[in-house]
Design a protein around this motif. Sequence first.
Motif, short mmCIF file in Angstrom:
data_model
loop_
_atom_site.label_atom_id
_atom_site.label_comp_id
_atom_site.label_asym_id
_atom_site.label_seq_id
_atom_site.Cartn_x
_atom_site.Cartn_y
_atom_site.Cartn_z
N ARG A 46 0.82 -1.21 0.00
CA ARG A 46 0.00 0.00 0.00
C ARG A 46 0.86 1.26 0.00
NH1 ARG A 46 -3.54 -2.82 4.19
NH2 ARG A 46 -4.83 -4.04 2.81
N TRP A 47 1.93 1.24 0.77
CA TRP A 47 2.83 2.39 0.80
C TRP A 47 3.44 2.63 -0.57
CZ3 TRP A 47 8.20 2.41 0.08
CH2 TRP A 47 8.80 3.65 0.28
N ARG A 48 3.94 1.55 -1.19
CA ARG A 48 4.58 1.67 -2.51
C ARG A 48 3.59 2.14 -3.57
NH1 ARG A 48 5.65 2.61 -6.89
NH2 ARG A 48 7.18 1.67 -8.26
N LEU A 49 2.35 1.63 -3.51
CA LEU A 49 1.33 1.99 -4.50
C LEU A 49 0.57 3.26 -4.13
CD1 LEU A 49 -0.15 -1.56 -5.18
CD2 LEU A 49 1.56 -0.32 -6.53
N ASP A 50 0.79 3.76 -2.91
CA ASP A 50 0.08 4.94 -2.41
C ASP A 50 -1.43 4.75 -2.57
OD1 ASP A 50 -0.17 7.41 -1.22
OD2 ASP A 50 0.02 8.51 -3.11
N GLY A 51 -1.90 3.57 -2.11
CA GLY A 51 -3.31 3.25 -2.26
C GLY A 51 -3.87 2.47 -1.09
N ASP A 52 -5.11 2.04 -1.26
CA ASP A 52 -5.84 1.38 -0.17
C ASP A 52 -5.78 -0.13 -0.20
OD1 ASP A 52 -6.68 3.87 0.75
OD2 ASP A 52 -8.48 3.85 -0.53
N TYR A 53 -5.31 -0.73 -1.30
CA TYR A 53 -5.44 -2.18 -1.48
C TYR A 53 -4.10 -2.86 -1.69
CZ TYR A 53 -10.09 -0.38 -2.30
OH TYR A 53 -11.26 0.29 -2.17
N SER A 54 -4.01 -4.09 -1.14
CA SER A 54 -2.78 -4.86 -1.29
C SER A 54 -3.01 -6.18 -2.02
CB SER A 54 -2.15 -5.13 0.08
OG SER A 54 -3.08 -5.81 0.91
N HIS A 55 -4.27 -6.52 -2.33
CA HIS A 55 -4.55 -7.82 -2.95
C HIS A 55 -5.91 -7.78 -3.63
CE1 HIS A 55 -4.42 -12.16 -3.47
NE2 HIS A 55 -5.61 -12.26 -2.90
N ASN A 56 -6.08 -8.56 -4.71
CA ASN A 56 -7.36 -8.70 -5.41
C ASN A 56 -7.74 -10.16 -5.53
OD1 ASN A 56 -5.91 -6.38 -7.53
ND2 ASN A 56 -7.71 -5.80 -6.38
N GLU A 57 -9.04 -10.42 -5.55
CA GLU A 57 -9.62 -11.74 -5.81
C GLU A 57 -10.79 -11.56 -6.77
OE1 GLU A 57 -8.97 -14.87 -4.39
OE2 GLU A 57 -7.51 -14.26 -2.86
N VAL A 58 -10.99 -12.50 -7.68
CA VAL A 58 -12.22 -12.56 -8.45
C VAL A 58 -13.15 -13.49 -7.68
CG1 VAL A 58 -13.29 -13.39 -10.58
CG2 VAL A 58 -11.18 -12.04 -10.68
N VAL A 59 -14.39 -13.03 -7.47
CA VAL A 59 -15.37 -13.76 -6.67
C VAL A 59 -16.45 -14.31 -7.61
CG1 VAL A 59 -17.00 -13.63 -4.76
CG2 VAL A 59 -14.97 -12.15 -4.79
N PHE A 60 -16.69 -15.62 -7.54
CA PHE A 60 -17.73 -16.24 -8.35
C PHE A 60 -18.98 -16.38 -7.50
CE2 PHE A 60 -13.73 -17.44 -10.28
CZ PHE A 60 -13.96 -17.05 -11.59
N GLU A 61 -20.11 -15.90 -8.05
CA GLU A 61 -21.37 -15.86 -7.32
C GLU A 61 -22.36 -16.90 -7.87
OE1 GLU A 61 -22.39 -11.47 -6.24
OE2 GLU A 61 -21.90 -11.57 -8.38
N PRO A 62 -23.36 -17.26 -7.06
CA PRO A 62 -24.43 -18.11 -7.59
C PRO A 62 -25.07 -17.41 -8.80
CG PRO A 62 -24.61 -17.94 -5.21
CD PRO A 62 -23.55 -16.97 -5.64
N GLY A 63 -25.34 -18.16 -9.83
CA GLY A 63 -25.93 -17.59 -11.04
C GLY A 63 -24.91 -17.21 -12.09
N ASP A 64 -23.63 -17.30 -11.78
CA ASP A 64 -22.59 -16.98 -12.77
C ASP A 64 -22.48 -18.06 -13.84
OD1 ASP A 64 -21.87 -14.50 -11.77
OD2 ASP A 64 -20.10 -15.23 -10.69
#
Length: 189
Positions: free
Chosen positions: A22-40
Amino acid sequence: MLLASYKAIRPGMQGIANRLIRWRLDGDYSHNEVVFEPGDGVDHLMPDGTCEPDASGALWCASSVAWERLPATSPRRPGHRGGVRFKRIKLDPAHWDLVKYRRDPLAAAQHFKRREGALYDWQLILGFVAWLFRHKASRDTCSEVCTEAGGQLEGHRVDPCTLHQIVAAEDRHFRSLLWLAAAGEEAAY
């Protein structure tokens, strides 16, 4: 399908990594995930054959991780640390920001299936700090594999903060178009 972006701090060494990213990117997030939902429509591609939440409310997510062990269900490198994996996660709003990821869930799930077990791209992470380290096409970071699962090319150019901002902007734009279309239909009456 959703994009989940991690905004909390994990304990121990992972928490230090969260803060550094977060410090290096000067942002709020350090990780992402794609979430699969019912109905996808991708139940058949999930490790247990369903996108329904489990008893605790956890949904199937897919990403690339640095330290976590790959599950026994992984076709490549099960039990080894780091790489692309599917995992059920209970997405606590205190830890995750969620946004609709308006892409083809089938293409995304198939991308993760093809990449499952691929090594984590440490070179790309080091390249954020020192330009001498180059990205390796055979390896993935979280934002890289999530970006490419959405159909965009050159995911190695996208970090967790940028990916969240792009997807959130696209979702806002889509919702404003729906609102304008609905307002236009009402005016026609």
